[in-house]
Design a protein around this motif. Structure first.
Motif, mmCIF file in Angstrom:
data_model
loop_
_atom_site.group_PDB
_atom_site.id
_atom_site.type_symbol
_atom_site.label_atom_id
_atom_site.label_comp_id
_atom_site.label_asym_id
_atom_site.label_seq_id
_atom_site.Cartn_x
_atom_site.Cartn_y
_atom_site.Cartn_z
ATOM 1 N N ARG A 1 69.701 31.810 77.859
ATOM 2 C CA ARG A 1 68.400 31.242 77.981
ATOM 3 C C ARG A 1 67.580 31.575 79.382
ATOM 4 N NH1 ARG A 1 69.243 26.061 74.435
ATOM 5 N NH2 ARG A 1 71.504 26.463 75.118
ATOM 6 N N SER A 2 68.860 31.518 80.403
ATOM 7 C CA SER A 2 68.237 31.577 81.815
ATOM 8 C C SER A 2 67.787 33.212 81.881
ATOM 9 C CB SER A 2 69.521 31.236 82.765
ATOM 10 O OG SER A 2 70.680 32.281 82.378
ATOM 11 N N GLU A 3 68.199 34.035 81.042
ATOM 12 C CA GLU A 3 67.716 35.489 81.200
ATOM 13 C C GLU A 3 66.356 35.680 80.724
ATOM 14 O OE1 GLU A 3 70.564 38.559 79.780
ATOM 15 O OE2 GLU A 3 72.084 37.009 79.813
ATOM 16 N N LEU A 4 65.992 34.576 79.807
ATOM 17 C CA LEU A 4 64.598 34.807 79.144
ATOM 18 C C LEU A 4 63.644 34.143 79.738
ATOM 19 C CD1 LEU A 4 66.623 34.849 75.620
ATOM 20 C CD2 LEU A 4 65.538 36.872 76.622
ATOM 21 N N LYS A 5 62.345 34.449 79.425
ATOM 22 C CA LYS A 5 61.182 33.921 79.623
ATOM 23 C C LYS A 5 60.387 33.386 78.335
ATOM 24 C CE LYS A 5 60.540 36.375 84.074
ATOM 25 N NZ LYS A 5 59.638 37.299 84.720
ATOM 26 N N ASP A 6 59.371 32.543 78.580
ATOM 27 C CA ASP A 6 58.391 32.133 77.346
ATOM 28 C C ASP A 6 57.957 33.449 76.800
ATOM 29 O OD1 ASP A 6 59.274 29.637 77.769
ATOM 30 O OD2 ASP A 6 57.201 29.005 78.681
ATOM 31 N N GLU A 7 57.539 34.234 77.769
ATOM 32 C CA GLU A 7 57.017 35.714 77.316
ATOM 33 C C GLU A 7 58.101 36.424 76.237
ATOM 34 O OE1 GLU A 7 57.054 34.833 80.237
ATOM 35 O OE2 GLU A 7 54.913 34.133 80.630
ATOM 36 N N ASP A 8 59.185 36.584 76.644
ATOM 37 C CA ASP A 8 59.966 37.275 75.805
ATOM 38 C C ASP A 8 60.253 36.566 74.593
ATOM 39 O OD1 ASP A 8 60.845 38.863 77.964
ATOM 40 O OD2 ASP A 8 62.014 37.378 78.748
ATOM 41 N N TYR A 9 60.439 35.159 74.313
ATOM 42 C CA TYR A 9 60.362 34.517 73.174
ATOM 43 C C TYR A 9 59.232 34.629 72.133
ATOM 44 C CZ TYR A 9 64.396 31.811 74.558
ATOM 45 O OH TYR A 9 65.733 31.556 75.085
ATOM 46 N N HIS A 10 58.097 34.605 72.761
ATOM 47 C CA HIS A 10 56.674 34.730 72.313
ATOM 48 C C HIS A 10 56.568 36.078 71.604
ATOM 49 C CE1 HIS A 10 55.016 31.186 74.636
ATOM 50 N NE2 HIS A 10 55.891 30.874 73.936
ATOM 51 N N ARG A 11 56.980 37.171 72.406
ATOM 52 C CA ARG A 11 56.829 38.382 72.017
ATOM 53 C C ARG A 11 57.480 38.892 70.776
ATOM 54 N NH1 ARG A 11 58.964 40.913 75.655
ATOM 55 N NH2 ARG A 11 57.394 40.624 77.365
ATOM 56 N N PHE A 12 59.017 38.365 70.806
ATOM 57 C CA PHE A 12 59.831 38.427 69.809
ATOM 58 C C PHE A 12 59.199 37.699 68.568
ATOM 59 C CE2 PHE A 12 63.210 36.850 67.094
ATOM 60 C CZ PHE A 12 64.248 38.173 66.749
ATOM 61 N N TYR A 13 58.862 36.619 68.529
ATOM 62 C CA TYR A 13 58.315 35.977 67.610
ATOM 63 C C TYR A 13 57.244 36.603 66.847
ATOM 64 C CZ TYR A 13 55.610 32.252 64.867
ATOM 65 O OH TYR A 13 54.833 31.576 64.202
ATOM 66 N N LYS A 14 56.117 37.075 67.524
ATOM 67 C CA LYS A 14 55.001 37.502 67.163
ATOM 68 C C LYS A 14 55.255 38.980 66.335
ATOM 69 C CE LYS A 14 52.417 36.796 70.747
ATOM 70 N NZ LYS A 14 51.276 36.725 71.866
ATOM 71 N N GLU A 15 56.171 39.598 66.776
ATOM 72 C CA GLU A 15 56.525 41.088 66.326
ATOM 73 C C GLU A 15 57.498 40.589 65.042
ATOM 74 O OE1 GLU A 15 58.473 42.856 69.475
ATOM 75 O OE2 GLU A 15 56.632 43.613 70.465
#
Length: 639
Positions: free
Chosen positions: A253-267
């Motif tokens: 989780r330390s490698e990831l930002k909110d933007e990474d999660y959000h992009r993955f979710y939307k795609e």
């Protein structure tokens, strides 16, 4: 070389492989890629043990090639390859898995994460192929062999030439028929889509030549006005890596930002909004799994319809097994989207379906607790966001608390919100109980179509005069939900329309009883005038300024009657035990007394009908005979 027969009642068993085990023929690609991944895992494990092969994980990969003209699809890997004996043993015997044998032999080794278990995945290739050719050269061997088969009639194994170790699987794709088209498996873009759907997280790169288009550079166009330039385009091919390889849920989780999660979710889940909450968890123990869950910002358009299909994506070691696995989520949390990846789940022979086992139940239980924990954290730390979430999915939580005979009411009761007469906004049950007055015995609620109509109900007057808070219920399921909860922290729920609120003092009760006895004949005459529509007519303590109201005795309330009566297929004769309550201090009651004492039975009957219709309208219920009601009003106006 002479054709050999399969060693396992070949024709019948192979027919079963092709026509019965797999429900979707596109699965063949996932199976062949998984086998290739296993072959590279075996060789990589060998490099770890031997330490002198000169190979690293970065050296491995899978190549896919499409030949439309010759109708072939080829998958190549540079894994451990197979000897003649391996081909004979693993491909000549249906339902024998070399990967499973390897896994058993090395089951104590943490590095081993072999996908294949049953030895049937390879034969799924015959769902789309007339002929399957396997060209393989074992690592460390100078010899290569070709295994070839057209199905249940058997196979041949012959020596052949091959550069380097590994395996090539060449599928001769079937011709189209009137019922089926197989051309999709010769379309590079369709192949890419299948790789990304099922095998996106295979740890090795899957590469394929893709045709692309680019603008052609023309030196003569230099210096010209762009409006005068007519662009020309050319096609070219480029090797493209089709898969992501490293799943986002296996990263720290330390490698990831909110933007990474959000992009993955939307795609991945085709939403245009960021999720309201992200849940990323890794669990080891009785069931080892990674989960990446999302709580959407708003409900899908079909969420509260029968068309909505709940479930999480299920992966086994990075390979998609099910696009929607409903057994991983309870119905109350069906709005959650996301995925679970585990090595421990027991799959059926085709790996298309999950077998119901202990690990599955453990994962479901842990996810349930994790989701509740995250929702509670949102409720406590970001109330505005939680209230927005509850507008979308609160109804599902209420259904969850009510359903299954209240099996999950303890899980959900602290997540529920109801509109408060004190706060003029949604509150939790804990907040309500936390500010109850010392002498308050119950949690009071009132039902209606809107907040405004509930606030105007005559039944709320006495409760408000006592200074007690009222929960305003506007959803059909609300009262059923509270009746299932029954109580919260020792305080029972009570409707303001319940038979006896027991809020008056002893003197008031005594006075009411005396008035009831004094007007017994009048009340009985009014009951008879309503011809069985009510079980009783009585005087009320709860009314202050209003002349009349309708209440219910027994377990079925007026609101429940309305809800049940509106449901298709329900018995329209379901009725609450209605009671017409009168305000003894209102001028209307004095008029009723005068009519009774003057023995004007017809007018008394007419007025009683009007009061009953008025009480129905206040409750938001239909007047049984609108024409008669209108005529009685006109008659009264003409007097």
């Amino acid at each position: 070389m002479a054709r050999k027969q399969f060693k396992a009642e070949s024709k019948r068993l192979l027919d079963l492989m092709i026509h019965s085990i797999y429900t979707h023929r596109e699965i063949f690609l996932r199976e062949l890629i998984s086998n290739a991944s296993d072959a590279m895992d075996k060789l990589y494990y060998h490099t770890l043990q031997e330490g002198n092969t000169g190979l690293s994980r970065e050296d491995f990969g899978i190549q896919i090639a499409v030949d439309k003209q010759n109708r072939t699809l080829t998958l190549s890997d540079n894994g451990c390859g197979m000897t003649r004996e391996d081909l004979e043993k693993d491909l000549g015997t249906i339902a024998r898995s070399g990967s499973l044998d390897f896994k058993r032999e090395n089951e104590q080794k943490d590095e081993i994460d072999i996908i294949g278990q049953f030895g049937v995945g390879f034969y799924s290739a015959f769902m789309v192929s007339d002929k399957v050719k396997v060209v393989s050269r074992a690592y460390g061997s100078e010899e290569a062999f070709c295994w070839e088969s057209e199905g249940a009639d058997g196979y041949t194994i012959d020596p052949c030439e091959k550069q380097g170790h590994g395996t090539d699987i060449i599928l001769s794709i079937k011709e189209n028929t009137e019922e089926d088209s197989f051309d999709e498996f010769l379309d590079p873009y369709r192949i890419r889509a299948l790789v990304q759907k099922y095998s996106d997280y295979i740890r090795y790169p899957i590469r394929m030549e893709m045709e692309k288009t680019r603008r052609k550079e023309n030196p003569e166009d230099e210096g010209k006005d762009p409006k005068d330039v007519k662009p020309e385009y050319e096609t070219y091919t480029e090797v493209e890596t089709l898969n992501s390889m490293v799943p986002i849920w296996k990263k720290n989780r330390s490698e990831l930002k909110d933007e990474d999660y959000h992009r993955f979710y939307k795609e991945k889940f085709y939403d245009y909004e960021d999720p309201a909450r992200v849940i990323h968890s890794s669990t080891e123990g009785a069931a080892t799994y990674n989960a990446l869950l999302f709580i959407p910002a708003r409900a899908p358009f079909n969420y509260y319809t029968r068309d909505f299909e709940k479930g999480l994506q299920l992966y086994a070691s990075g390979v998609l097994i099910m696009d929607k696995c409903p057994d991983l989520l309870p119905d109350c949390f069906s709005f959650v989207r996301g995925l679970v990846d585990s090595q421990d789940l027991s799959l059926n022979i085709s790996r298309e379906m999950l077998q119901h086992d202990r690990q599955l139940k453990i994962i479901e239980s842990r996810l349930e607790k994790k989701i509740k924990s995250e929702l509670q954290a949102m409720l406590q730390n970001d109330r505005e966001k939680y209230e927005a979430f509850f507008k979308n999915f609160g109804l599902q939580l209420k259904y969850g608390a009510y359903g299954e005979y209240g099996a999950r009411k303890e899980l959900l009761q602290d997540l529920l919100l109801f509109y408060s007469s004190f706060e003029n906004k949604p509150v939790t049950l804990a907040e309500y109980v936390g500010r109850m007055k010392e002498d308050q015995k119950h949690i009071y609620y009132a039902c209606g179509e809107t907040i405004e109509r509930i606030a105007a109900l005559p039944q709320t007057e006495q409760v408000r005069d006592k200074g007690y808070e009222i929960l305003y219920l506007t959803d059909d399921v609300d009262e059923f939900c509270l009746s299932t909860l029954h109580e919260y922290e020792g305080k029972e729920f009570k409707s303001v329309s319940a038979g006896d609120l027991d809020l008056g003092g002893e003197e008031e009760k005594k006075e009411l009883l005396e008035q009831q006895e004094e007007n017994k004949d009048l009340l009985e005459a009014m009951k008879e005038a309503l011809e069985g529509k009510v079980s009783a007519v009585k005087l009320s303590q709860r009314l202050k300024s209003h002349p009349v109201c309708l209440t219910a005795e027994g377990a079925l309330s007026l609101e429940m009657e309305k809800v049940l009566g509106s449901m298709p297929g329900e018995n329209p004769g379901v009725k609450a035990q209605r009671v017409l309550e009168l305000n003894a201090g209102h001028p209307v009651f004095q008029k009723l007394k005068a009519l009774h004492e003057g023995k004007d039975e017809q007018t008394l009957k007419s007025y009683t009908g009007l009061l009953y219709a008025q009480a129905l309208l206040i409750e938001g219920m239909a007047v049984e005979d609108p024409v008669a009601f209108s005529n009685e009003i006109c008659k009264l106006m003409a007097q």
